[in-house]
Scaffold this motif. Sequence first.
Motif, PDB file in Angstrom:
ATOM      1  N   ALA A  73      13.146   6.905  -6.582  1.00 11.08           N
ATOM      2  CA  ALA A  73      13.399   8.070  -5.745  1.00 11.08           C
ATOM      3  C   ALA A  73      12.224   8.338  -4.817  1.00 11.08           C
ATOM      4  N   ALA A  74      11.032   7.953  -5.223  1.00 11.04           N
ATOM      5  CA  ALA A  74       9.837   8.183  -4.405  1.00 11.04           C
ATOM      6  C   ALA A  74       9.811   7.300  -3.175  1.00 11.04           C
ATOM      7  N   PHE A  75      10.685   6.318  -3.102  1.00 10.79           N
ATOM      8  CA  PHE A  75      10.651   5.361  -1.999  1.00 10.79           C
ATOM      9  C   PHE A  75      11.746   5.603  -0.966  1.00 10.79           C
ATOM     10  N   SER A 111       4.589   2.593  13.231  1.00 14.01           N
ATOM     11  CA  SER A 111       3.344   2.798  13.962  1.00 14.01           C
ATOM     12  C   SER A 111       2.240   3.371  13.088  1.00 14.01           C
ATOM     13  N   GLN A 112       2.565   3.758  11.874  1.00 13.22           N
ATOM     14  CA  GLN A 112       1.574   4.365  10.995  1.00 13.22           C
ATOM     15  C   GLN A 112       1.090   3.326   9.987  1.00 13.22           C
ATOM     16  N   GLY A 113      -0.203   3.076   9.968  1.00 10.41           N
ATOM     17  CA  GLY A 113      -0.782   2.112   9.034  1.00 10.41           C
ATOM     18  C   GLY A 113      -1.200   2.784   7.744  1.00 10.41           C
ATOM     19  N   PRO A 114      -1.665   2.021   6.764  1.00 12.71           N
ATOM     20  CA  PRO A 114      -2.067   2.565   5.472  1.00 12.71           C
ATOM     21  C   PRO A 114      -3.131   3.655   5.577  1.00 12.71           C
ATOM     22  N   GLU A 115      -3.990   3.579   6.597  1.00 12.34           N
ATOM     23  CA  GLU A 115      -5.035   4.586   6.711  1.00 12.34           C
ATOM     24  C   GLU A 115      -4.447   5.985   6.906  1.00 12.34           C
ATOM     25  N   ALA A 119       0.847  -1.206   0.000  1.00 16.24           N
ATOM     26  CA  ALA A 119       0.000   0.000   0.000  1.00 16.24           C
ATOM     27  C   ALA A 119       0.877   1.248   0.000  1.00 16.24           C
ATOM     28  N   PHE A 120       1.973   1.210   0.752  1.00 19.99           N
ATOM     29  CA  PHE A 120       2.902   2.331   0.774  1.00 19.99           C
ATOM     30  C   PHE A 120       3.538   2.517  -0.600  1.00 19.99           C
ATOM     31  N   ILE A 121       3.950   1.426  -1.244  1.00 20.54           N
ATOM     32  CA  ILE A 121       4.548   1.497  -2.580  1.00 20.54           C
ATOM     33  C   ILE A 121       3.559   2.103  -3.562  1.00 20.54           C
ATOM     34  N   TRP A 122       2.326   1.630  -3.520  1.00 21.16           N
ATOM     35  CA  TRP A 122       1.308   2.149  -4.440  1.00 21.16           C
ATOM     36  C   TRP A 122       1.097   3.640  -4.229  1.00 21.16           C
ATOM     37  N   MET A 123       0.959   4.064  -2.970  1.00 20.70           N
ATOM     38  CA  MET A 123       0.723   5.472  -2.667  1.00 20.70           C
ATOM     39  C   MET A 123       1.903   6.324  -3.120  1.00 20.70           C
TER      40      MET A 123
END
Length: 83
Positions: A67-69, A76-80, A50-54
């Motif tokens: 570079a975006a990664f 502690s931070q979830g996809p929401e 989900a992080f990669i997609w965002m």
Amino acid sequence: MSTMRISQLAERTGDSPTTLCFYERAGLLPAGRTPAGYRVYGEDAVDRPAFIWMRSRTAPSRAAPNAAFSIQPSPSQGPEGWR
């Protein structure tokens, strides 16, 4: 640490195994290997797709997608929190 195979990770993330393999080949989703060569992932891999997609949608340039990664999600931070 519990591990899961790629099919289990795909089920939990909603991504296809092919997509997860693509992320692995791009160096974005690290995977371990069993002695038999199967990919294995830890619990920390569940939120990574989900992080990669965002991040891929907010990348400043398609010419340099990796570079975006450079910014890593907080454990502690979830996809929401990424939306």
